[in-house]
Design a protein around this motif. Sequence first.
Motif, PDB file in Angstrom:
ATOM      1  N   LEU A 103       0.542   4.035  10.488  1.00 15.86           N
ATOM      2  CA  LEU A 103      -0.759   3.383  10.369  1.00 15.86           C
ATOM      3  C   LEU A 103      -1.660   4.013  11.411  1.00 15.86           C
ATOM      4  N   ARG A 104      -2.691   4.697  10.941  1.00 19.36           N
ATOM      5  CA  ARG A 104      -3.592   5.404  11.848  1.00 19.36           C
ATOM      6  C   ARG A 104      -4.627   4.451  12.426  1.00 19.36           C
TER       7      ARG A 104
ATOM      8  N   ASP B 274      -7.723   4.431  12.157  1.00 17.45           N
ATOM      9  CA  ASP B 274      -8.799   4.087  11.217  1.00 17.45           C
ATOM     10  C   ASP B 274      -8.321   3.183  10.082  1.00 17.45           C
ATOM     11  N   GLY B 275      -7.055   2.757  10.121  1.00 15.61           N
ATOM     12  CA  GLY B 275      -6.518   1.864   9.110  1.00 15.61           C
ATOM     13  C   GLY B 275      -5.858   2.564   7.935  1.00 15.61           C
ATOM     14  N   SER B 276      -5.914   3.877   7.896  1.00 17.09           N
ATOM     15  CA  SER B 276      -5.303   4.615   6.793  1.00 17.09           C
ATOM     16  C   SER B 276      -3.849   4.935   7.139  1.00 17.09           C
ATOM     17  N   PHE B 277      -3.110   5.380   6.127  1.00 17.41           N
ATOM     18  CA  PHE B 277      -1.729   5.792   6.320  1.00 17.41           C
ATOM     19  C   PHE B 277      -1.655   7.304   6.372  1.00 17.41           C
ATOM     20  N   SER B 278      -0.712   7.792   7.132  1.00 18.38           N
ATOM     21  CA  SER B 278      -0.471   9.221   7.216  1.00 18.38           C
ATOM     22  C   SER B 278       1.016   9.439   7.403  1.00 18.38           C
TER      23      SER B 278
ATOM     24  N   GLN C  70       0.816  -1.206   0.000  1.00 19.69           N
ATOM     25  CA  GLN C  70       0.000   0.000   0.000  1.00 19.69           C
ATOM     26  C   GLN C  70       0.849   1.255   0.000  1.00 19.69           C
ATOM     27  N   SER C  71       1.992   1.222   0.655  1.00 20.02           N
ATOM     28  CA  SER C  71       2.830   2.415   0.730  1.00 20.02           C
ATOM     29  C   SER C  71       3.467   2.737  -0.614  1.00 20.02           C
TER      30      SER C  71
ATOM     31  N   ASP D  68      -0.965   9.414  14.656  1.00 20.11           N
ATOM     32  CA  ASP D  68      -2.290   9.774  15.165  1.00 20.11           C
ATOM     33  C   ASP D  68      -2.252  10.904  16.185  1.00 20.11           C
TER      34      ASP D  68
ATOM     35  N   HIS E 128      -6.054  16.427   5.478  1.00 16.83           N
ATOM     36  CA  HIS E 128      -6.616  15.269   6.188  1.00 16.83           C
ATOM     37  C   HIS E 128      -5.565  14.587   7.074  1.00 16.83           C
ATOM     38  N   GLU E 129      -4.276  14.784   6.778  1.00 18.54           N
ATOM     39  CA  GLU E 129      -3.228  14.211   7.618  1.00 18.54           C
ATOM     40  C   GLU E 129      -3.025  15.024   8.892  1.00 18.54           C
TER      41      GLU E 129
END
Length: 185
Positions: A48-49, A51-55, A4-5, A59, A93-94
Amino acid sequence: LLAQSRSLALGQATVAAETGNASTGGNDNSFVEVESGRNLPFRFRLFLRSDGSFSRLPDKYVMPSMGLASLITRWHCGDPKEKIVPFKLLKSHEMKGTGMTKSACSDMKKLMDLVHEAAGIEGMRVDWRMNEWTIPLTVRLFVCVSKYFDYDKSADGRGRKEQLAWKTVLNQYYRHKGFANTTAP
């Protein structure tokens, strides 16, 4: 995680996922270190946040209090020690959970546009490639443009521009309807 990255616009993921104790936090401290290749002079982390998303920020990252000099440095160089990318690459959003609102992110960009405009007036180049920005170069940029943001004077005539938060500097620009010193050589 690694696959994913690779879909990110910045760099190529060349380091396997690892779980470490990220000093800036994160719910489960999971992150991937990404080799940025030609874009940045250092590796940065993808977090890995919850909510499962990447930033590119963890967090629970807290945006540091910054003056104009610090903002310029973090805008162009990020935080190599904490492996945080330059702020100019972050999306609004990040910034969730950092204490920054979307309007504050927009204001940060507006102020940096004004910094670059002032640098242009002074004849300083600011169109460096991402990996060419260094901390000494950002300090030179601040020294070059600081007179344009020297609004606040104490009673004895000395400025305190180094102490002002970047948001205050932007508000002073709006209040004075322009740069503090547009006639400086």
